[in-house]
Design an enzyme around this catalytic site. Sequence first.
Site: not given
Ligand code: SAH
Length: 200
Positions: A52
């Site tokens: 993000s």
């Molecule tokens: N917080 C992260 C950004 C995440 S992007 C950072 O600081 O880099 C969103 C993430 O959510 C992705 O890696 C994706 O694979 C994950 N995601 C999507 N659906 C999900 C679910 N149901 N459970 C856990 N993770 C999930």
Amino acid sequence: MIRDQIESRGVSDPLVLKAMRAVPRHAFVPEKFRSQAEADSPLPIGLDQTISQPYVVAAMTELIHPKAGGKVLEIGTGSGYQAAVLAEIGMEVYSIEILELLGMQAKRNLEAAGYTDLYLWIGDGNKGWPEAAPFDSIIVTAAPPRIPQALKEQLKVGGRMVIPVGQSYQELFVITRTEDGWNEETVFPVRFVPMTGEVR
Ligand code: SAH
């Protein structure tokens, strides 16, 4: 990055600003985007996912009213950067990632940056982490079409959850658990990758 992107847009919690200064963002960005690590935007981390934007990480962290020692659940470990910011504040961090490859990469990123004291799990965050619940705070970093009930139920009374909700149009919601239910407020429009898995 802190002054121009974060303080100037109104984030003022000293705990958040201090943690954002301390965590090396470049350690969570893939090699080929390192020179842009402090850019005012999200960046690709592989498998169509993103780390993000710095401001969004800071604003979401401020919105949970973080405290050292508080127990926080993150859904969507991604690069591990948001988890590192929460750990830097001194929170007890539980983070779930659905994509195994990213979950393993996040663990390596966190360890290389010196964050070894987190609970990481590969699985579907829609169900939360019942064995570790209840939480003081929940941060969801992927957008479900609606707020998963399991996550609401894993908040302590007085606890706060920040979550992007929607599909093509998304808004950031803050959910506060009260004695007799939940309060919901919207904060601002956002754009996150979709939450996958089984939304219930
Ligand atoms: N917080 C992260 C950004 C995440 S992007 C950072 O600081 O880099 C969103 C993430 O959510 C992705 O890696 C994706 O694979 C994950 N995601 C999507 N659906 C999900 C679910 N149901 N459970 C856990 N993770 C999930």
